[in-house]
Design a protein around this motif. Structure first.
Motif, short mmCIF file in Angstrom:
data_model
loop_
_atom_site.label_atom_id
_atom_site.label_comp_id
_atom_site.label_asym_id
_atom_site.label_seq_id
_atom_site.Cartn_x
_atom_site.Cartn_y
_atom_site.Cartn_z
N ASP A 177 0.85 -1.18 0.00
CA ASP A 177 0.00 0.00 0.00
C ASP A 177 0.89 1.24 0.00
O ASP A 177 1.61 1.48 0.95
CB ASP A 177 -0.91 -0.02 1.24
N LYS A 178 0.84 2.00 -1.08
CA LYS A 178 1.66 3.19 -1.20
C LYS A 178 0.74 4.41 -1.19
O LYS A 178 -0.06 4.60 -2.09
CB LYS A 178 2.48 3.17 -2.51
N GLY A 179 0.86 5.21 -0.18
CA GLY A 179 0.00 6.36 -0.02
C GLY A 179 0.65 7.64 -0.50
O GLY A 179 1.80 7.67 -0.89
N PHE A 180 -0.13 8.73 -0.47
CA PHE A 180 0.35 10.04 -0.86
C PHE A 180 0.15 11.02 0.29
O PHE A 180 -0.68 10.80 1.17
CB PHE A 180 -0.42 10.55 -2.10
N GLU A 181 0.89 12.08 0.25
CA GLU A 181 0.78 13.10 1.28
C GLU A 181 -0.59 13.78 1.21
O GLU A 181 -1.07 14.11 0.13
CB GLU A 181 1.88 14.16 1.09
N ARG A 182 -1.22 13.99 2.36
CA ARG A 182 -2.52 14.64 2.41
C ARG A 182 -2.37 16.14 2.26
O ARG A 182 -1.60 16.77 2.97
CB ARG A 182 -3.21 14.31 3.74
N LEU A 183 -3.11 16.73 1.31
CA LEU A 183 -2.97 18.16 1.03
C LEU A 183 -4.30 18.87 1.28
O LEU A 183 -5.37 18.29 1.17
CB LEU A 183 -2.55 18.37 -0.43
N GLU A 184 -4.20 20.16 1.64
CA GLU A 184 -5.37 21.00 1.84
C GLU A 184 -5.46 22.01 0.69
O GLU A 184 -4.46 22.61 0.31
CB GLU A 184 -5.28 21.74 3.18
N LYS A 210 -22.28 10.21 -4.48
CA LYS A 210 -23.22 9.89 -3.39
C LYS A 210 -22.55 9.00 -2.35
O LYS A 210 -22.99 7.89 -2.06
CB LYS A 210 -24.46 9.23 -3.97
N ARG A 211 -21.44 9.48 -1.81
CA ARG A 211 -20.72 8.79 -0.74
C ARG A 211 -20.02 9.83 0.12
O ARG A 211 -19.87 10.99 -0.27
CB ARG A 211 -19.70 7.79 -1.31
N LEU A 212 -19.58 9.39 1.29
CA LEU A 212 -18.96 10.32 2.23
C LEU A 212 -17.55 10.68 1.79
O LEU A 212 -16.81 9.85 1.26
CB LEU A 212 -18.93 9.71 3.63
N HIS A 213 -17.17 11.93 2.03
CA HIS A 213 -15.79 12.36 1.85
C HIS A 213 -14.91 11.56 2.79
O HIS A 213 -15.27 11.31 3.95
CB HIS A 213 -15.68 13.86 2.13
N TYR A 214 -13.74 11.12 2.31
CA TYR A 214 -12.88 10.22 3.09
C TYR A 214 -12.43 10.82 4.41
O TYR A 214 -12.05 10.09 5.34
CB TYR A 214 -11.65 9.82 2.26
N GLU A 215 -12.48 12.14 4.56
CA GLU A 215 -11.99 12.77 5.78
C GLU A 215 -13.04 13.66 6.45
O GLU A 215 -13.17 13.65 7.68
CB GLU A 215 -10.76 13.61 5.46
N LYS A 216 -13.84 14.37 5.67
CA LYS A 216 -14.75 15.37 6.23
C LYS A 216 -16.07 14.77 6.70
O LYS A 216 -16.87 15.48 7.32
CB LYS A 216 -15.01 16.46 5.19
N GLU A 217 -16.34 13.48 6.38
CA GLU A 217 -17.56 12.82 6.80
C GLU A 217 -18.80 13.58 6.34
O GLU A 217 -19.81 13.67 7.04
CB GLU A 217 -17.59 12.63 8.33
N VAL A 218 -18.73 14.18 5.16
CA VAL A 218 -19.84 14.87 4.52
C VAL A 218 -19.98 14.29 3.12
O VAL A 218 -18.99 13.90 2.49
CB VAL A 218 -19.58 16.41 4.45
N MET A 219 -21.21 14.22 2.62
CA MET A 219 -21.42 13.69 1.27
C MET A 219 -20.64 14.52 0.25
O MET A 219 -20.68 15.77 0.27
CB MET A 219 -22.91 13.70 0.92
N ILE A 220 -19.93 13.83 -0.65
CA ILE A 220 -19.17 14.52 -1.70
C ILE A 220 -20.11 15.39 -2.54
O ILE A 220 -19.75 16.50 -2.95
CB ILE A 220 -18.43 13.50 -2.57
N GLU A 221 -21.30 14.89 -2.79
CA GLU A 221 -22.27 15.64 -3.58
C GLU A 221 -22.58 17.00 -2.94
O GLU A 221 -22.66 18.02 -3.64
CB GLU A 221 -23.55 14.82 -3.72
N ASP A 222 -22.73 17.02 -1.62
CA ASP A 222 -23.02 18.28 -0.92
C ASP A 222 -21.82 19.22 -0.97
O ASP A 222 -21.98 20.44 -1.16
CB ASP A 222 -23.42 17.99 0.53
N LEU A 223 -20.62 18.66 -0.81
CA LEU A 223 -19.41 19.49 -0.88
C LEU A 223 -19.24 20.09 -2.28
O LEU A 223 -18.82 21.25 -2.42
CB LEU A 223 -18.19 18.66 -0.50
#
Length: 474
Positions: free
Chosen positions: A119-126, A281-294
């Protein structure tokens, strides 16, 4: 089981002290059968093999998944199906077990087959709203029974984790700008800032980390038309656009792991648009809000699109040889009457070209050569595997790529008959391709020489020495 020291004590009392089984039972306060077992029986170590139990091992489901995993193991990793996709396909076949059960079985299968799962991950960016990242990813589809390489241009918005993608035949400047036009239209506006790596259609040359990026004139003109800013990543710094790197992988593993069947690039574009629209129609991986709403929030920050779409084309001058041929996309293209002129012009769009004389006459127009680049499906290898396990045909990832007549011919309930028909088919593939077999199906299959299964054994026997691993009396 008793401790080894207790077993040694029982052996000592029985063999050296001569005590009876009843006396040993009374002395040590253990069960008579236990005393008898360890006093008189030889305690020889035996291998402890735990037999796997459960519906994946006792029913047909484990064998089906094993066949799928073995099929996928022959492909590049990016083309293999995910555990979720395998689980969904099992459910379509009537599987009643849980997703966790399937995951445990797949992990066990991978451990036994020495698969390396890293599993190779990437740096989390804002990122602020309306900031996008863009990159290409090479994927695979099937068109007219043959593999086609898809250069998917993916645009992601890290703030909401919304993604857009458009399939293209190449990664040249015309495809890149045409793809951005489509992505902007799907998003309903242009991003305020786009982050890219050193894409050849946008950046003039490879540079060091100390040099400032130089954008191509065509990309600068495109940028000025829509009004977005451009930020170019440092060389060899993929983590600086980690969101789109992940999004390319997400599109590949969720929508291209089993190569989709495409009629045209336009149809596949619409299919991808609908799939990614539903994916919101699924939750954002970090914000716990629906991607559609964001995305509904983020889309308000997009730049408004101009009334007219930016026209994407390229004009180049080229020389012609005495055979009326000119080079385009590394291929010599025949242009009628082109040798009458010292040079001609190509007007290029993402999928087509026009050959124009110096006085403006259109000499020829057609699809660009790379629109015809295809790779044959390795049907001989696939069907040899099916001959060994004819039952797997109904569940194989390649089954949906079979042309209609051939598919109907193979999908019979009698497995012996199916195996015989597979043998006939693999013999025909030595001298015919799958498309021709389907077109001339009745002529090729009708010559059966009276065989009860409808198999042309005369043709098969003549070709069998060239078909490695296929045996008539198998």
């Amino acid at each position: 089981m008793l401790a080894m020291s207790d077993i040694k004590c029982i052996k000592h009392l029985r063999n050296n002290k001569g005590l009876s089984i009843s006396k040993i039972q009374e002395t040590l306060g253990i069960n008579w059968r236990t005393a008898k077992k360890y006093a008189d029986e030889d305690q020889i170590p035996t291998p402890k093999i735990k037999v796997k139990e459960g519906m994946m091992y006792e029913g047909k489901w484990g064998e089906i998944v094993s066949d799928w995993l073995l099929e996928d193991s022959k492909l590049k990793k990016k083309l293999r199906r995910t555990k979720k996709q395998l689980f969904d396909e099992l459910q379509n076949l009537g599987f009643q077990g849980s997703y966790r059960t399937v995951c445990y079985f797949i992990s066990d299968w991978e451990n036994n087959h020495n698969n390396d799962g890293t599993d190779k991950g990437f740096e989390r960016l804002e990122h602020p709203p309306s900031e996008a990242q863009v990159d290409f990813g090479i994927m695979e589809a099937v068109k007219d029974g043959e593999f086609v390489d898809i250069h998917a241009l993916v645009m992601s918005f890290p703030y909401s984790n919304t993604g857009f993608a458009v399939p293209l035949p190449s990664e040249n400047q015309e495809c890149f700008l045409h793809g951005l036009n489509i992505l902007f239209k799907q998003a309903g506006g242009a991003p305020r800032k786009i982050r890219i790596d050193n894409l050849t259609p946008a950046v003039k040359k490879t540079r060091s980390k100390l040099e400032e990026a130089q954008l191509t004139d065509a990309f600068i003109q495109f940028q000025n038309y829509y009004g977005f800013e451009v930020q170019v990543c440092n060389p060899r710094s993929g983590h600086e656009k980690g969101n789109v790197e992940n999004k390319v992988g997400y599109v590949r593993y969720n929508f291209f792991s089993s190569s989709p069947v495409m009629n045209s690039f336009e149809d596949l574009t619409e299919t991808l648009r609908v799939q990614l629209l539903e994916d919101r129609k699924r939750l954002h991986y970090e914000k716990e809000v629906m991607i559609e709403d964001l995305w509904n929030q983020e889309s308000k920050f997009l730049l408004e699109l101009p009334e007219k779409e930016y026209p994407v084309f390229k004009e180049i001058e080229t020389k012609v040889n005495k055979y009326n041929e000119a080079q385009l996309d590394k291929v010599m293209v025949h242009i009628p009457r082109a040798a009458n002129y010292p040079s001609i012009y190509f007007i290029l769009t993402w999928d087509r070209f026009k050959a124009v004389s110096p006085d403006g006459e259109i000499l020829h127009e057609d699809y660009r050569p790379y629109m015809n680049y295809k790779r044959a499906i390795p049907w001989v290898s696939v069907i040899k595997d099916w001959i060994r396990k004819p039952r797997v045909v109904a569940y194989s990832r390649y089954q949906k790529y079979l042309p209609g007549r051939v598919k109907d011919y193979l999908m019979v309930d009698n497995l012996v008959l199916r195996q015989d028909r597979l043998k006939e088919l693999v013999s025909l593939l030595v001298t015919h391709d799958m498309k021709r077999i389907n077109e001339e199906f009745y002529d090729l299959i009708s010559d059966t020489n009276g065989d009860p299964y409808g198999v042309n054994w005369t043709l098969y026997d003549s070709l069998a020495p060239t078909v490695t691993g296929v045996i008539k009396d198998e």
